[in-house]
Design an enzyme around this catalytic site. Structure first.
Site, PDB file in Angstrom:
ATOM      1  N   HIS A 116       0.862  -1.192   0.000  1.00 29.83           N
ATOM      2  CA  HIS A 116       0.000   0.000   0.000  1.00 29.83           C
ATOM      3  C   HIS A 116       0.895   1.237   0.000  1.00 29.83           C
ATOM      4  CE1 HIS A 116      -2.146   3.229   2.355  1.00 29.83           C
ATOM      5  NE2 HIS A 116      -3.042   2.979   1.422  1.00 29.83           N
ATOM      6  N   HIS A 127       1.751  11.089  -2.239  1.00 29.13           N
ATOM      7  CA  HIS A 127       0.508  10.921  -1.498  1.00 29.13           C
ATOM      8  C   HIS A 127      -0.193  12.279  -1.493  1.00 29.13           C
ATOM      9  CE1 HIS A 127      -1.679   9.145   2.241  1.00 29.13           C
ATOM     10  NE2 HIS A 127      -2.325   8.940   1.120  1.00 29.13           N
TER      11      HIS A 127
END
Length: 591
Positions: free
Chosen positions: A123, A169
């Site tokens: 992830h 991110h």
């Protein structure tokens, strides 16, 4: 000899001695050496077959073991003696290289559709640390691939000038890395640990022209390595064997992306600011509303991930060609499902798809629709990802996903802790190739069409007996005063099972005081209702009367892969890296 200073004028001295072979080892040696002082290769062969469960072992293999032990212990290339003494025999059993607890070869059937396997999944694979402010880099991607991870996730965003693509991110302080750098590193290291396919899941926040650019980058970087299905909607996915050395792209098709963008202005203010791949930042699960969880059923949703001004840059003439090229690369289609959970989990006969759920959404789904989740995962892919409040890159318990057939239980591989140890343990299975065949009970249905129900009460299928004999190697890998300034360590071992709730337990040995080579010689019994999903947890700690006990090593092993008999079990540090010398001598027996 070790010395520990107690005060200015008083020093305690402790001698580090090599522990004698445990009684079981002496008994085995005496039995198979037929009472003699030395064991021949033929006698060792009988021991391997009878005690170690190695029915396929040959006398030639036993002769090879004898030679390796003699060369290693006595440092003589050509040794006149071709037999083992008791100490040689003990050395062999306590050698993690010669006598490991599990195998290192791929042994499962690799010719079933890809959705029939648990897949080693990362992830936010590009993050070096926490989810908010760490650097983005290709280094953690390389580390993951070298460990055998087969699913890499990249969040792709326009760069500051909107003419190139970065990986980062979104809406955090993480520093970006160029997509092309990540792609080149994936190409170089994808198959360094396993020949089986690597899946790249793209969290797409791009305009159509940049999607076209990504399509070009991906095509030029991977070339023939790229798997592009001839049919847009696959009824069944190819096998890991068919896809060896292939790169697979998984994301949401551009058409759905554009539809999502066109609906952007219709969203209420309460929805704004959501990150597509994580839950609402800063809120605990109990604070999330039902609506918020329902909306979060797919991680690849691109809603609200573009600034308002970006919307105006979608040029109509770029959409058809860019979208077509980009869409052609997508082998595993992800999409935002519509409707409630029951609708979301409906199995379509004419296509295979991927659904993503947060750990909380999965928990909610399994509470009310557990068997529907199992049925869905028999054909389709289910990806589970950590909740957004795990800003330190911690992880969740993976077993709930595996119990319900989820193929892609996505973990922060740069994190630490017991949950990650379980993930490492599961994927030591099948030679560490990154693909573990799901147990038959998760893939089958009874004559009435009923599938496995994880909530059902089951009978004990198998009982595992574990004996912890002794440990060694700490005095080589740690400083003398690492555990205690004034005396040698007081070690104890914790042994237990991670698995379905009925099987989970943890037990521990007594502590052995002031000893670098502790001998416990204690046995534990573990009844197992679902041994196929059980993981054997092993941890060693050093008892500290005044503070928290010190960590001294850990490992996690798939029960289904355990070799019976007396085995050397190497221990790992908190990060999952193997110590040079620390190991336990244990015995495994199935009854």
């Amino acid at each position: 000899m070790g010395s520990y200073r107690m005060c200015v004028c008083f020093t305690r001295r402790f001698k580090i001695t090599e522990a004698a072979p445990p009684p079981d080892v002496k008994d085995a040696f005496n039995k198979y050496a037929e009472g003699g002082p030395q064991m021949t290769a033929e006698q060792l062969h009988r021991f391997l077959v009878d005690v170690q469960g190695q029915g396929g072992a040959t006398v030639e293999e036993a002769e090879g073991i004898v030679q390796q032990v003699l060369q290693k212990r006595h440092h003589i290339a050509k040794f006149r003696r071709h037999t083992l003494t008791l100490d040689d025999f003990h050395h062999y059993l306590f050698s993690a290289d010669l006598n490991p607890p599990i195998g290192d070869k791929v042994h499962q059937d690799m010719t079933a559709p890809l959705s029939h396997y648990f897949i080693y999944t990362g992830h936010n694979s590009y993050l070096t640390g926490n989810q908010l402010s760490s650097d983005c880099s290709d280094v953690p991607i390389i580390k993951a691939l070298k460990r055998g991870v087969r699913v890499v996730e990249l969040d792709i965003w326009p760069n500051s000038t909107k003419d190139n693509v970065n990986v980062l991110h979104g809406r955090t302080l993480t520093t970006p890395v160029e997509l092309i750098k990540c792609l080149k590193s994936i190409k170089e290291y994808a198959f360094s640990a396993s020949p089986y396919p690597v899946v790249i899941t793209l969290e797409d926040h791009l305009t159509p022209d940049l999607q076209a650019k990504v399509a070009q980058m991906v095509t030029e970087t991977f070339g023939d390595m790229l798997y592009c299905p001839e049919c847009e909607c696959l009824k069944e996915f190819p096998t890991p064997e068919d896809l060896k050395y292939k790169i697979i792209i998984s994301t949401k098709p551009p058409k759905e992306y554009l539809e999502a963008e066109s609906n952007k202005g219709k969203m209420s203010n309460s929805q704004k600011g959501k990150d597509s791949d994580d839950d609402v930042w800063g809120k605990e699960p109990t604070e999330l509303t039902v609506d918020q969880e329902d909306e979060k059923t797919d991680s690849d949703t691109s809603e609200n991930n573009q600034d308002d001004e970006d919307t105006n840059q979608f040029e109509p003439e770029l959409r058809p060609s860019g979208a077509h090229v980009y869409k052609r690369l997508i082998a595993i289609h992800a999409g935002k499902p519509k409707g409630g959970l029951k609708e979301v989990l409906k199995v379509e006969l004419d296509k295979v798809s991927r659904l993503s759920l947060s750990e909380q959404a999965l928990e909610k789904a399994t509470t009310s629709h557990g068997t529907d989740v199992v049925k869905f995962t028999q054909k389709n892919f289910l990806r589970v990802y950590p909740k957004g409040t795990r800003v330190t890159s911690s992880n969740y318990k993976p077993l709930i996903g595996w119990m319900h057939g989820a193929q892609m239980v996505a973990f922060n591989m740069q994190g630490y802790g017991r949950s990650l140890w379980l993930m490492h343990g599961m994927f030591r299975s099948n030679g560490g190739c990154g693909y573990v065949k799901k147990p038959d009970f998760l893939m089958n249905a009874d004559p009435n069409g009923q599938v496995f129900d994880p909530k059902a009460k089951l009978h004990v299928k198998k009982t595992l007996k574990v004996k912890v004999y002794m440990g060694d190697g700490w005095h080589f890998d740690f400083k003398q005063t690492h555990f205690d300034l004034y005396s040698p360590p007081d070690f104890y071992t914790r042994v237990g099972i991670a698995g379905v709730p009925a099987d989970e337990t943890m037990k521990k040995t007594k502590k052995k005081e002031d000893n670098w080579t502790p001998v416990w010689d204690e046995e534990f019994t573990f009844p197992l209702t679902v041994p196929e999903l059980a993981l054997l947890r092993i941890e060693v700690h050093e008892y500290d009367m005044s503070e928290k006990d010190d960590f001294a090593g850990q490992t996690c092993l798939p029960v289904s892969e355990l070799k019976p008999g007396i085995r050397a079990v190497p221990l790992l540090d908190r990060k999952g890296e193997k110590y040079n010398s620390v190991r336990l001598l244990m015995r495994f027996e199935f009854v």
